[in-house]
Write an enzyme that holds these catalytic residues in place. Structure first.
Site, PDB file in Angstrom:
ATOM      1  N   SER A  21     -21.920 -32.925 -48.826  1.00 36.44           N
ATOM      2  CA  SER A  21     -22.882 -34.166 -48.279  1.00 36.44           C
ATOM      3  C   SER A  21     -23.125 -33.522 -46.764  1.00 36.44           C
ATOM      4  CB  SER A  21     -22.031 -35.222 -48.130  1.00 36.44           C
ATOM      5  OG  SER A  21     -22.690 -36.374 -47.471  1.00 36.44           O
ATOM      6  N   LYS A  45     -26.316 -36.818 -48.842  1.00 37.63           N
ATOM      7  CA  LYS A  45     -26.099 -37.110 -47.372  1.00 37.63           C
ATOM      8  C   LYS A  45     -25.555 -38.541 -47.364  1.00 37.63           C
ATOM      9  CE  LYS A  45     -26.327 -36.826 -42.901  1.00 37.63           C
ATOM     10  NZ  LYS A  45     -25.504 -36.600 -42.138  1.00 37.63           N
ATOM     11  N   ASN A  69     -21.349 -29.622 -35.600  1.00 34.28           N
ATOM     12  CA  ASN A  69     -22.311 -30.515 -35.567  1.00 34.28           C
ATOM     13  C   ASN A  69     -22.009 -32.011 -35.089  1.00 34.28           C
ATOM     14  OD1 ASN A  69     -22.823 -32.889 -37.786  1.00 34.28           O
ATOM     15  ND2 ASN A  69     -21.357 -31.209 -38.615  1.00 34.28           N
ATOM     16  N   ILE A  71     -24.298 -34.740 -35.765  1.00 29.15           N
ATOM     17  CA  ILE A  71     -25.513 -35.455 -36.456  1.00 29.15           C
ATOM     18  C   ILE A  71     -25.435 -36.865 -36.394  1.00 29.15           C
ATOM     19  CG2 ILE A  71     -27.080 -35.462 -38.675  1.00 29.15           C
ATOM     20  CD1 ILE A  71     -27.142 -32.681 -37.392  1.00 29.15           C
ATOM     21  N   LEU A  73     -24.583 -39.126 -38.932  1.00 28.26           N
ATOM     22  CA  LEU A  73     -24.833 -39.798 -40.282  1.00 28.26           C
ATOM     23  C   LEU A  73     -26.411 -40.090 -40.382  1.00 28.26           C
ATOM     24  CD1 LEU A  73     -21.863 -42.386 -40.500  1.00 28.26           C
ATOM     25  CD2 LEU A  73     -22.173 -39.675 -41.243  1.00 28.26           C
ATOM     26  N   ASN A  99     -22.372 -40.376 -51.297  1.00 29.25           N
ATOM     27  CA  ASN A  99     -21.768 -40.396 -50.051  1.00 29.25           C
ATOM     28  C   ASN A  99     -21.763 -41.790 -49.123  1.00 29.25           C
ATOM     29  OD1 ASN A  99     -20.949 -39.617 -47.019  1.00 29.25           O
ATOM     30  ND2 ASN A  99     -19.899 -38.009 -48.298  1.00 29.25           N
ATOM     31  N   ASN A 127     -16.778 -41.597 -47.409  1.00 30.25           N
ATOM     32  CA  ASN A 127     -16.657 -40.979 -46.013  1.00 30.25           C
ATOM     33  C   ASN A 127     -15.792 -41.799 -45.159  1.00 30.25           C
ATOM     34  OD1 ASN A 127     -16.844 -39.608 -44.032  1.00 30.25           O
ATOM     35  ND2 ASN A 127     -19.055 -39.228 -43.779  1.00 30.25           N
ATOM     36  N   CYS A 130     -16.051 -39.443 -40.883  1.00 29.55           N
ATOM     37  CA  CYS A 130     -16.982 -38.926 -39.946  1.00 29.55           C
ATOM     38  C   CYS A 130     -16.385 -39.052 -38.563  1.00 29.55           C
ATOM     39  CB  CYS A 130     -18.406 -39.510 -40.000  1.00 29.55           C
ATOM     40  SG  CYS A 130     -19.392 -38.521 -39.132  1.00 29.55           S
ATOM     41  N   GLY A 243     -14.740 -26.606 -47.322  1.00 31.83           N
ATOM     42  CA  GLY A 243     -14.376 -26.203 -45.830  1.00 31.83           C
ATOM     43  C   GLY A 243     -14.386 -24.635 -46.160  1.00 31.83           C
TER      44      GLY A 243
HETATM   45  C1  LIG Z   1     -24.763 -30.593 -40.692  1.00 32.49           C
HETATM   46  C2  LIG Z   1     -23.421 -31.341 -41.138  1.00 32.49           C
HETATM   47  C3  LIG Z   1     -23.777 -32.421 -41.524  1.00 32.49           C
HETATM   48  C4  LIG Z   1     -22.749 -33.078 -42.409  1.00 32.49           C
HETATM   49  N1  LIG Z   1     -23.036 -34.484 -42.697  1.00 32.49           N
HETATM   50  C5  LIG Z   1     -22.323 -35.141 -43.452  1.00 32.49           C
HETATM   51  C6  LIG Z   1     -22.220 -36.472 -44.242  1.00 32.49           C
HETATM   52  O1  LIG Z   1     -23.171 -36.977 -43.914  1.00 32.49           O
HETATM   53  N2  LIG Z   1     -20.972 -37.086 -44.755  1.00 32.49           N
HETATM   54  C7  LIG Z   1     -19.965 -36.235 -45.310  1.00 32.49           C
HETATM   55  O2  LIG Z   1     -18.923 -36.608 -45.712  1.00 32.49           O
HETATM   56  N3  LIG Z   1     -19.881 -35.049 -44.733  1.00 32.49           N
HETATM   57  C8  LIG Z   1     -20.731 -34.490 -43.994  1.00 32.49           C
HETATM   58  N4  LIG Z   1     -20.484 -32.826 -43.322  1.00 32.49           N
HETATM   59  C9  LIG Z   1     -19.162 -32.490 -43.693  1.00 32.49           C
HETATM   60  C10 LIG Z   1     -19.544 -31.555 -45.033  1.00 32.49           C
HETATM   61  O3  LIG Z   1     -19.659 -32.126 -46.435  1.00 32.49           O
HETATM   62  C11 LIG Z   1     -18.295 -30.818 -45.149  1.00 32.49           C
HETATM   63  O4  LIG Z   1     -17.110 -31.608 -45.560  1.00 32.49           O
HETATM   64  C12 LIG Z   1     -17.603 -29.897 -44.150  1.00 32.49           C
HETATM   65  O5  LIG Z   1     -18.676 -29.180 -43.346  1.00 32.49           O
HETATM   66  C13 LIG Z   1     -16.886 -28.645 -44.639  1.00 32.49           C
HETATM   67  O6  LIG Z   1     -17.437 -27.914 -45.519  1.00 32.49           O
HETATM   68  P1  LIG Z   1     -18.189 -26.460 -44.936  1.00 32.49           P
HETATM   69  O7  LIG Z   1     -17.042 -25.738 -44.146  1.00 32.49           O
HETATM   70  O8  LIG Z   1     -18.422 -25.830 -46.140  1.00 32.49           O
HETATM   71  O9  LIG Z   1     -19.548 -26.977 -44.245  1.00 32.49           O
HETATM   72  C14 LIG Z   1     -21.650 -32.648 -42.681  1.00 32.49           C
HETATM   73  C15 LIG Z   1     -21.260 -31.218 -42.240  1.00 32.49           C
HETATM   74  C16 LIG Z   1     -22.441 -30.618 -41.524  1.00 32.49           C
HETATM   75  C17 LIG Z   1     -22.138 -29.109 -41.158  1.00 32.49           C
END
Ligand SMILES: Cc1cc2nc3c(=O)[nH]c(=O)nc-3n(C[C@H](O)[C@H](O)[C@H](O)COP(=O)(O)O)c2cc1C
Length: 303
Positions: A21, A45, A69, A71, A73, A99, A127, A130, A243
């Site tokens: 997501s 997202k 990040n 962002i 949401l 999500n 989620n 966040c 992760g």
């Molecule tokens: C730019 C960005 C935006 C994210 N937005 C969300 C989100 O909207 N909802 C959510 O549950 N996780 C969000 N995450 C977390 C990711 O889904 C993931 O759990 C986290 O980045 C770990 O995985 P990764 O190391 O492969 O990025 C976001 C991560 C990033 C980097």
């Protein structure tokens, strides 16, 4: 032939790889790079009740092995996601996971209910973790009682299986996992980002406008593996692991730690083709390490 398919509550996956997501939007940009039909599933997202424009910029920063990040949401709100984004993704032959993020239990329940009867949305990812949204929110992700309450209320309101996405920003991840399992969660998603900060040397102050952000990517992989390994020993519901996944070897490592499937986040920003590449490489890596199927490998890293 190496068997890649995985069956999880509500999700019949042709392979265990899905974009995480927030790192794939609603798939439109990536659909210009490759055929999304290759994916095991997609996690959209975050959806909130109303449109959200997110936090002030700068809200992303590169770190030595990952990114930060904040962002906040950003999303068009649940109604537009259902009317505009789900129909686009529904063109593809893969389950969609929605999500869900809220500031109050009522908001979570409202959003979760809105996804009932939305064809092709096969599961919810709650989620509760966040780290980048301050206003009005309760810390659902760090308090096991609150996490259990929101899970239970959403389960009552929703017809869909609920995967609760755990925050790593806690000292007792097993306690959080057990609390949401007892409250009826059908699965876990783990992990979300880890709170971090970067200082801008010239400005001599935090680089992100939000000051702190969520650390993701390669830097957090050992934390994710450790948490999945620990949680797997104490719960019987399946885990979608994430992760720092960026190679097929990483996918196998997550499976061995106890994940049943994986989500790929930050790596999509470094290489838009990462998901199809690791789906292609996974059979070789499984074979190389002596597994005939994805499900064979799950939890096999435990001593
Ligand atoms: C730019 C960005 C935006 C994210 N937005 C969300 C989100 O909207 N909802 C959510 O549950 N996780 C969000 N995450 C977390 C990711 O889904 C993931 O759990 C986290 O980045 C770990 O995985 P990764 O190391 O492969 O990025 C976001 C991560 C990033 C980097």
């Amino acid at each position: 032939m190496t068997q890649l398919s995985v069956n999880l509550p509500g999700l019949s996956l042709k392979n265990p790889v899905m974009p995480a997501s927030g790192c794939f939007g609603f798939g439109r940009e990536y659909s210009e790079f490759y055929d999304l039909n290759q994916l095991g599933a997609v996690i959209m997202k975050a959806a909130t009740g109303e449109v959200r424009y997110g936090n002030k910029t700068p809200r992303v920063a590169e770190t030595s092995s990952g990114m930060l990040n904040a962002i906040g949401l950003q999303n068009p709100g649940v109604d537009k996601i259902i009317s505009r984004e789900v129909p686009f993704l529904a063109e593809y032959n893969m389950p969609i996971i929605a999500n869900v993020a809220g500031s109050t239990i009522e908001e979570y329940v409202m959003i979760a209910s809105a996804f009932n009867n939305t064809e092709h949305v096969k599961a919810l990812e709650l989620n509760i973790s966040c780290p980048n949204v301050k206003e009005g929110g309760i810390q659902f992700g760090t308090d096991p009682d609150m996490a259990a309450e929101v899970t239970e209320k959403v389960k009552t309101a929703s017809d869909l299986p609920v995967y609760v996405k755990l925050s790593p920003n806690v000292s007792d991840i097993v306690g959080m996992a057990k609390a949401v399992e007892a409250a009826g969660a059908d699965g876990l998603s783990m992990i979300n980002t880890i709170t971090g900060m970067q200082i801008n040397l010239s400005a001599k102050k935090p680089l992100l406008a939000n000051q702190t952000g969520g650390l993701s990517g390669g830097a957090i992989k050992p934390v994710a593996i450790r948490m999945i390994y620990e949680v797997k020993q104490h719960v019987s519901i399946p885990i979608i692991g994430m992760g720092g996944v960026s190679t097929a070897e990483d996918v196998l490592e997550f499976l061995l730690a106890g994940a049943n499937a994986v989500a790929v986040g930050t790596a999509n920003f470094q290489n838009p083709y990462v998901c199809p590449e690791l789906i292609e490489n996974l059979p070789n890596v499984l074979r190389q390490y002596g597994f005939d199927s994805v499900t064979d490998a799950v939890g096999k890293g435990h001593v």
